[in-house]
Design a protein around this motif. Structure first.
Motif, PDB file in Angstrom:
ATOM      1  N   ILE A  57       3.479   5.737 -36.697  1.00  0.00           N
ATOM      2  CA  ILE A  57       4.364   5.892 -35.316  1.00  0.00           C
ATOM      3  C   ILE A  57       5.482   5.067 -35.320  1.00  0.00           C
ATOM      4  CG2 ILE A  57       4.322   5.934 -32.758  1.00  0.00           C
ATOM      5  CD1 ILE A  57       1.492   6.329 -32.906  1.00  0.00           C
ATOM      6  N   CYS A  92       8.435   2.319 -34.593  1.00  0.00           N
ATOM      7  CA  CYS A  92       9.004   1.684 -33.485  1.00  0.00           C
ATOM      8  C   CYS A  92      10.197   2.250 -32.683  1.00  0.00           C
ATOM      9  CB  CYS A  92       9.372   0.195 -34.038  1.00  0.00           C
ATOM     10  SG  CYS A  92       8.200  -0.791 -34.824  1.00  0.00           S
ATOM     11  N   SER A 109       7.274  -2.229 -29.630  1.00  0.00           N
ATOM     12  CA  SER A 109       6.917  -1.435 -28.803  1.00  0.00           C
ATOM     13  C   SER A 109       7.200   0.076 -29.294  1.00  0.00           C
ATOM     14  CB  SER A 109       7.735  -1.410 -27.439  1.00  0.00           C
ATOM     15  OG  SER A 109       7.245  -0.464 -26.527  1.00  0.00           O
ATOM     16  N   LEU A 110       6.047   1.090 -28.691  1.00  0.00           N
ATOM     17  CA  LEU A 110       6.252   2.361 -29.177  1.00  0.00           C
ATOM     18  C   LEU A 110       6.574   3.244 -28.192  1.00  0.00           C
ATOM     19  CD1 LEU A 110       2.581   2.666 -31.194  1.00  0.00           C
ATOM     20  CD2 LEU A 110       4.811   2.020 -31.945  1.00  0.00           C
ATOM     21  N   ASP A 111       7.011   2.492 -27.088  1.00  0.00           N
ATOM     22  CA  ASP A 111       7.914   3.103 -26.131  1.00  0.00           C
ATOM     23  C   ASP A 111       9.103   2.439 -25.640  1.00  0.00           C
ATOM     24  OD1 ASP A 111       5.428   4.911 -25.441  1.00  0.00           O
ATOM     25  OD2 ASP A 111       4.542   3.152 -24.921  1.00  0.00           O
ATOM     26  N   ARG A 123       1.604   0.050 -25.493  1.00  0.00           N
ATOM     27  CA  ARG A 123       1.441   0.563 -26.848  1.00  0.00           C
ATOM     28  C   ARG A 123       2.419  -0.339 -27.800  1.00  0.00           C
ATOM     29  NH1 ARG A 123       1.669   6.035 -28.408  1.00  0.00           N
ATOM     30  NH2 ARG A 123       3.989   5.933 -28.154  1.00  0.00           N
ATOM     31  N   TRP A 124       1.876  -0.843 -28.947  1.00  0.00           N
ATOM     32  CA  TRP A 124       2.705  -1.526 -30.100  1.00  0.00           C
ATOM     33  C   TRP A 124       1.926  -1.509 -31.294  1.00  0.00           C
ATOM     34  CZ3 TRP A 124       0.337  -5.690 -32.347  1.00  0.00           C
ATOM     35  CH2 TRP A 124      -0.839  -6.099 -31.940  1.00  0.00           C
ATOM     36  N   ARG A 125       2.976  -2.239 -32.165  1.00  0.00           N
ATOM     37  CA  ARG A 125       2.150  -2.248 -33.548  1.00  0.00           C
ATOM     38  C   ARG A 125       2.825  -3.418 -34.311  1.00  0.00           C
ATOM     39  NH1 ARG A 125       5.247  -0.666 -37.393  1.00  0.00           N
ATOM     40  NH2 ARG A 125       6.777   0.929 -37.256  1.00  0.00           N
ATOM     41  N   ASP A 141      10.877  -1.651 -40.798  1.00  0.00           N
ATOM     42  CA  ASP A 141      11.521  -1.681 -39.560  1.00  0.00           C
ATOM     43  C   ASP A 141      12.481  -2.530 -39.619  1.00  0.00           C
ATOM     44  OD1 ASP A 141       9.214  -0.398 -38.137  1.00  0.00           O
ATOM     45  OD2 ASP A 141       8.185  -2.043 -38.541  1.00  0.00           O
TER      46      ASP A 141
END
Length: 133
Positions: free
Chosen positions: A41, A43, A68-70, A76-78, A84
């Motif tokens: 997913i 960033c 953040s993924l939002d 939600r993060w990675r 990136d």
């Protein structure tokens, strides 16, 4: 050995405490070990975390860069990778040799890093890589 057992038992209760007591999602990053599988997913940039807008990965409340993924952080993060923004440039010149991937050479904290330009010696622009790199 007994302390290790206590830590394992405590680690199992952390997610329950987060759920039951409504701890803010941003605190969860302190409980994650850096062995997270980095999902595909992407960033989301820019993203809002706290009262600031971030245009690249950050290390706030973490030893490693994350994103953040939002667009507005919702928990939600990675961990970030060399792909990136800003992106690592490979190969890059460091010292008297070319480096073809993230390296720990020259980083006091034994963490991996990469150059953001083809010539680190000249530009000095860099970022930390993910704990998996």
């Amino acid at each position: 050995m007994e302390q290790l057992e206590v830590m394992r038992n405590l680690a199992g209760w952390v997610p329950l405490a987060v759920c039951l007591y409504g701890l803010r999602a941003e605190l969860i990053s302190h409980f994650h070990l850096p062995d997270q599988d980095i999902p595909s997913i992407p960033c989301v940039f820019p993203f809002t975390y706290g009262n600031a807008v971030h245009y690249s990965c950050i290390t706030m409340h973490s030893d490693f860069d994350w994103c953040s993924l939002d667009s507005k952080f919702q928990g939600r993060w990675r961990y970030c990778t060399g792909m990136d923004p800003p992106q690592c440039v490979f190969p890059f010149l460091y010292g008297k040799k070319f480096v073809y991937g993230c390296t720990k050479e020259g980083y006091i904290l034994n963490r991996s890093w990469c150059s953001l330009t083809k010539n680190y010696n000249k530009d000095g622009k860099w970022k930390r890589c993910s704990p998996k790199e």
